[in-house]
Write a protein that holds these residues in place. Structure first.
Motif, PDB file in Angstrom:
ATOM      1  N   ASP A  89       9.353  -1.122   3.152  1.00 22.12           N
ATOM      2  CA  ASP A  89      10.548  -2.171   1.906  1.00 22.12           C
ATOM      3  C   ASP A  89       9.970  -3.320   1.938  1.00 22.12           C
ATOM      4  OD1 ASP A  89      11.906   0.374   1.277  1.00 22.12           O
ATOM      5  OD2 ASP A  89      12.561  -0.398   3.228  1.00 22.12           O
ATOM      6  N   GLN A  90       9.320  -4.096   3.262  1.00 21.16           N
ATOM      7  CA  GLN A  90       8.567  -5.150   3.216  1.00 21.16           C
ATOM      8  C   GLN A  90       7.146  -5.501   2.462  1.00 21.16           C
ATOM      9  OE1 GLN A  90       9.781  -3.367   5.607  1.00 21.16           O
ATOM     10  NE2 GLN A  90      11.607  -3.853   6.040  1.00 21.16           N
ATOM     11  N   GLN A  91       6.971  -4.792   2.357  1.00 18.01           N
ATOM     12  CA  GLN A  91       5.481  -4.907   1.720  1.00 18.01           C
ATOM     13  C   GLN A  91       4.439  -4.903   2.560  1.00 18.01           C
ATOM     14  OE1 GLN A  91       5.355  -4.148  -2.540  1.00 18.01           O
ATOM     15  NE2 GLN A  91       7.020  -2.858  -1.405  1.00 18.01           N
ATOM     16  N   ASP A  92       4.772  -4.907   3.270  1.00 15.51           N
ATOM     17  CA  ASP A  92       3.429  -5.618   4.774  1.00 15.51           C
ATOM     18  C   ASP A  92       2.413  -4.344   5.646  1.00 15.51           C
ATOM     19  OD1 ASP A  92       5.644  -5.065   6.328  1.00 15.51           O
ATOM     20  OD2 ASP A  92       5.417  -6.658   7.650  1.00 15.51           O
ATOM     21  N   GLY A  93       3.479  -2.879   5.150  1.00  9.23           N
ATOM     22  CA  GLY A  93       2.929  -1.628   5.636  1.00  9.23           C
ATOM     23  C   GLY A  93       2.735  -1.016   4.926  1.00  9.23           C
ATOM     24  N   ALA A  94       1.336   0.503   5.128  1.00  7.26           N
ATOM     25  CA  ALA A  94       1.241   1.347   3.720  1.00  7.26           C
ATOM     26  C   ALA A  94       0.687   2.179   4.665  1.00  7.26           C
ATOM     27  CB  ALA A  94       0.659   0.600   3.303  1.00  7.26           C
TER      28      ALA A  94
END
Length: 144
Positions: A89-94
């Protein structure tokens, strides 16, 4: 470009690095804190049996290891299919779930080594862009 597109790009860049046996391109995708556990075979799902071939990421050591593979083996084929990408959700992990079938043949002995199964590649957004921080070695989930 979306984060999903960024993750697709890094997976594809890794695939191209294997295909072209480009050790510098391959090394460029790894996070400085990467550790890469590897099962002895694709059937060994229990991590109690896994090992650490390369240790914590060290660019020079990892380059030497991959270059040795490239120098001693022919790449017969390298099929990779992205099955899923999940972004935090924070767009910093995937992470990306990727099915692979990578077949190597030893130039001297003719012995084949096949990395075939499913991997989970984990990425972290850094100041230098997306970097792979972890990957589960290739596992076969076909009978699960």
């Amino acid at each position: 470009m979306s984060v999903t597109d960024d993750i697709k790009e890094i997976v594809n860049r890794e695939t191209e690095a294997w295909n072209s046996k480009n050790v510098n391109q391959l090394i460029s995708i790894f996070h400085n804190d990467m550790v890469w556990p590897w099962p002895p075979t694709e059937k060994h799902h229990n991590p109690i049996d896994w090992g650490l071939v390369q240790g914590k990421f060290n660019a020079e050591r990892w380059k030497q290891g991959w270059q040795q593979l490239f120098d001693t083996h022919d790449l017969i084929h390298n099929h990779r299919t992205i099955k899923r990408i999940q972004v935090s959700d924070q767009q910093d992990g995937a992470f990306a779930v990727v099915d692979i079938d990578t077949l190597w043949k030893n130039k001297k002995t003719g012995e084949e080594m096949n990395w075939k199964g499913r991997t989970c590649k984990t990425y972290s957004l850094t100041n230098e862009g997306w970097k792979m921080i972890h990957q589960v070695g290739v596992l076969d989930y076909s009978n699960m």
